[in-house]
Motif scaffolding. Structure first.
Motif: not given
Length: 802
Positions: A211-220, A287-288, A329-332
């Motif tokens: 699997s890979r790093f991706r923020l969860s919708r709940k955290l966002m 959702g980014r 990361v999409d946007v840093l």
């Protein structure tokens, strides 16, 4: 797999295999102590798996959390009775005992060769669980995420009912993330079996690894909502214009083939951080996969404090992105980008792990779109090399498309950029139209005659409910805390003695002393002098600045002169020809922290004379003379009397005692004989977090007006931690009485003069001062320590009436 793990551990091979794998991944060898720790703890873990017959399960050891330096000791993977994928994190500790620590989430144990305040093991492992659920796709990807549990195993520790590690304050944590001690091998085995009974752990383990790093919708949603709930973070005028332009740029950057780099420049108070945080909230709402990074420990940890521990997954440091995959990361969003360093190496980096890759290149590689918020004139250390030019050069090297914006409207300094422009022009940083300070912008700028007067003015502002701190140039050594956690009075100017804010990284501080990262926001920070490294990035209502002799104006040469002999900043002193520039930037940062006002004491008279010469003649008297303070506006009675005694868990958490001052002075003068059960308790609406030792009392009389009006309800804290100098305190006298109250106790501002005696010191005089000039001070000349007993300090004025 667990069967292989049990076999290798039984044959005493597991530590060696783990050491080889560690070297292959990190390219350096673990310490012998760490290898011995693995050997001991993993043997205990092997016994648990054997007892529970868990022989078909995936095992991850020393698993590094995504974009973090933290590692999980052990994770066991398998399937439950419903054939659902499960994993359990087990935090392994070799502790044998611990002691109580005052902060809510900490205990005190022997770690790293000495006693330290550390996270409770179940708090620690609970954070690991939350972090993975928030950031690791395997644990939040629908429709069937891996169910994650966590526990701690202290295999050398025997717990009894009174042990601090099972104190009531940890009840909820232990319920969510249970702790197992040396007698708990079978219980831990049952806990694992309940979640992993079906075995078949290999495919579950594979899911975690693939699997890979991706923020969860709940955290966002959580972080976005938290940001939006803070009303000060609202965009105005030019900020909103730049915000909309950046959003447009981001849309093309996220879906285009070229990387996008956005540079946003702005001076102090132009709203860079406000814009950056709002941008973060909007991206997460959409959702980014957005991250927010800074180079400031103080600023980052304050954001964690405001938004909760879950925000650590999205709010990080510049040096967190070395291990990141390309475009992970999409946007840093990089705030305070002038603090970018040459590389992400630090003094703790092992030689074999040191990288030659520029830190800005790590940030650019990690993100599809990188947004840099920067002030090219806020660099205060030679190893901080962030600049617009530096970012442009590396953006060109990766063929990124660069967009640049400027923020010019001033949102600090009473809403005008005139004061900051005047600072820049006066320091010779840049030429501006504001050559003379005329005070037309309503900003409260004053020059004060002494550090005592400076602190008194700042404390008055704080007593009125404003955020206010005293800061100084780095002209005094910065000592480590004493063994008892108290701070050394390093800043000494005549009889004036104060400690610096706590050094970053200190493990234990005495109660009432905030860590360095929270100095600017914790109410007790007013008792220490702030240095530039803990105040940069923050803004306060009022800032007091002690301008030292490291930067002086030379009238003969008509120029600014830097004096390295007066500086205690070892890094800046090594900056050679850049010393004057960096010290100028330091004072620029300090002077520009105030929204409503700035008060300055100059240690060098020529420097003060030069600054006065840059002030409009008609404004000079107002600048140099203190202005009368306005009386505080008191709220209605801000507490509710409890009908029945509170539980032990509720005391000092949701309520405090309500006591007459005479009772409080008597009770807290002998804290070993405090009878809390006989007191009346009140639920409280206060700005400050409640602590043991706090109480509410009514202060009568006019001697402390206008800060404390007659009949005001006040919140006090006993005992007084750190220095008493300048604090408003409840005092009990032995040999005289206060003429106003006709009692041996009194509420006054405490001031003392000390003199060295042998290896210690003694009081030569103590003065208890009224704020109201109609009332004379109470002088205590040549007093012994036991002649005056300081019982408690004022925390805040709550309200009046009732």
């Amino acid at each position: 797999m667990s069967e292989d793990f049990i076999r290798d551990t039984t044959r005493n091979h597991i530590a060696d295999r783990l050491r080889e794998a560690f070297f292959a991944y990190y390219r350096y060898n673990p310490s012998p102590g760490e290898v011995n720790s693995w050997r001991n703890s993993l043997r205990a873990m092997k016994d648990v798996l054997d007892i529970a017959s868990l022989h078909d399960h995936g095992i991850l050891l020393e698993y590094q959390l995504p974009l973090s330096s933290r590692r999980i000791d052990c994770m066991v993977c398998g399937r439950d009775e419903n054939d659902a994928d499960n994993a359990v994190i087990v935090e392994l500790k070799q502790w044998e005992r611990c002691e109580q620590a005052e902060p809510d989430k900490l205990v005190r144990s022997w770690v790293g060769g000495r006693q330290r305040d550390v996270l409770h093991p179940s708090v620690q492992v609970g954070q690991y669980r939350q972090y993975l659920e928030d950031t690791h796709l395997a644990f939040h990807e629908e429709p069937h995420p891996i169910r994650l549990s966590a526990c701690s195993y202290l295999h050398n520790y025997l717990v009894d009912d009174t042990d601090p590690i099972v104190a009531p304050k940890f009840a909820a944590t232990l319920r969510d993330n249970p702790l197992f001690d040396a007698d708990g091998a079978e219980s831990l085995g049952s806990y694992l079996s309940d979640r992993l009974v079906q075995g078949n752990g290999r495919p579950v383990l594979q899911r975690v690894e693939d699997s890979r790093f991706r923020l969860s919708r709940k955290l966002m949603d959580y972080v976005s909502t938290t940001i939006r709930s803070h009303s000060p973070w609202i965009l105005l005028d030019e900020q909103l214009v730049v915000f909309e332009r950046i959003r447009s740029t981001l849309k093309s950057g996220l879906f285009g083939r070229r990387k996008q780099v956005v540079i946003v420049r702005g001076g102090p108070g132009t709203g860079k951080s406000v814009l950056a945080i709002n941008l973060m909230a909007e991206l997460l709402r959409e959702g980014r996969n957005a991250h927010y990074a800074t180079g400031s420990k103080a600023f980052t940890e304050t954001l964690w404090e405001i938004m909760g521990s879950r925000s650590r997954a999205t709010f990080k440091y510049f040096n967190s992105y070395g291990p990141a995959e390309f475009n992970e990361v999409d946007v840093l969003i990089c705030d305070e980008s002038h603090r970018i360093r040459e590389t992400s190496n630090n003094r703790f980096s092992k030689r074999e792990r040191r990288s030659t890759k520029p830190q800005v290149r790590e940030l650019l590689d990690a993100a599809k779109v990188a947004v840099f918020f920067i002030d090219d004139r806020q660099t205060v250390r030679p190893n901080e090399i962030g600049s617009t030019m530096h970012i442009r050069q590396h953006a060109d090297a990766v063929d990124a498309e660069v967009s640049e914006y400027d923020l010019e409207i001033q949102f600090r300094c009473a809403g005008s950029d005139g004061f900051v422009n005047w600072i820049d022009n006066t320091l010779g940083i840049r030429r501006t139209a504001n050559v003379i300070w005329d005070g037309a912008d309503g900003f409260d700028f004053r020059i004060v005659a002494s550090p005592e007067e400076l602190e008194t003015s700042i404390r008055r502002r704080a007593d009125e409910g404003f955020t206010a701190r005293v800061s100084a140039g780095f002209c005094w050594r910065w000592s480590e805390p004493r063994p008892d956690g108290t701070l050394v009075d390093d800043v000494v100017i005549g009889d004036y003695r104060r400690p610096w804010d706590a050094k970053p990284g200190n493990w234990r501080l005495a109660p009432g002393i905030p860590p360095a990262s929270l100095w600017a926001t914790d109410p007790n920070g007013i008792n220490q002098i702030g240095c530039v490294y803990n105040i940069q990035g923050f803004e306060l209502d009022y800032i007091g600045v002690i301008w030292g002799r490291d930067l002086r104006y030379n009238f003969d040469g008509q120029s600014w002169v830097g004096d390295k002999t007066q500086s205690s900043d070892s890094v800046v002193k090594r900056s050679k020809e850049h010393f004057v520039e960096l010290v100028k930037n330091t004072y620029r940062v300090l002077l520009s922290r105030g929204i409503k006002g700035c008060y300055v004491h100059f240690m060098d008279r020529d420097t003060e004379r030069f600054i006065r010469s840059r002030i409009e003649p008609g404004e000079r008297r107002k600048v140099l003379d203190p202005q009368p303070m306005k009386a505080p506006v008191l709220k209605p009675i801000p507490f509710r009397r409890l009908a029945s005694p509170p539980t032990p868990e509720e005391r000092y958490t949701t309520c405090v005692p309500l006591l007459p001052l005479s009772i409080a002075a008597g009770a807290f003068s002998d804290p070993h004989h405090v009878d809390e059960n006989s007191w009346e308790w009140v639920a409280l609406d206060a700005r400050h977090r409640l602590h043991r030792g706090m109480f509410v009392a009514k202060v009568t009389g006019r001697s402390m007006e206008p800060l404390i009006l007659d009949g005001s309800w006040c919140l006090f804290l006993s005992p007084v931690h750190g220095t008493r100098q300048g604090k408003i305190v409840l005092v009990m006298l032995r040999d005289q009485i206060d003429s106003e109250s006709n009692q041996r106790f009194t509420v006054k501002r405490y001031e003392s003069v000390k003199t060295a005696e042998g290896e210690g010191w003694r009081h030569t005089s103590i003065t208890l001062k009224a704020v109201n000039p109609e009332f004379p001070p109470i002088p205590l000349v040549g007093v012994d320590e036991d002649q005056v007993q300081v019982i408690a300090e004022l925390v805040e004025v709550l309200g009046s009436g009732g």
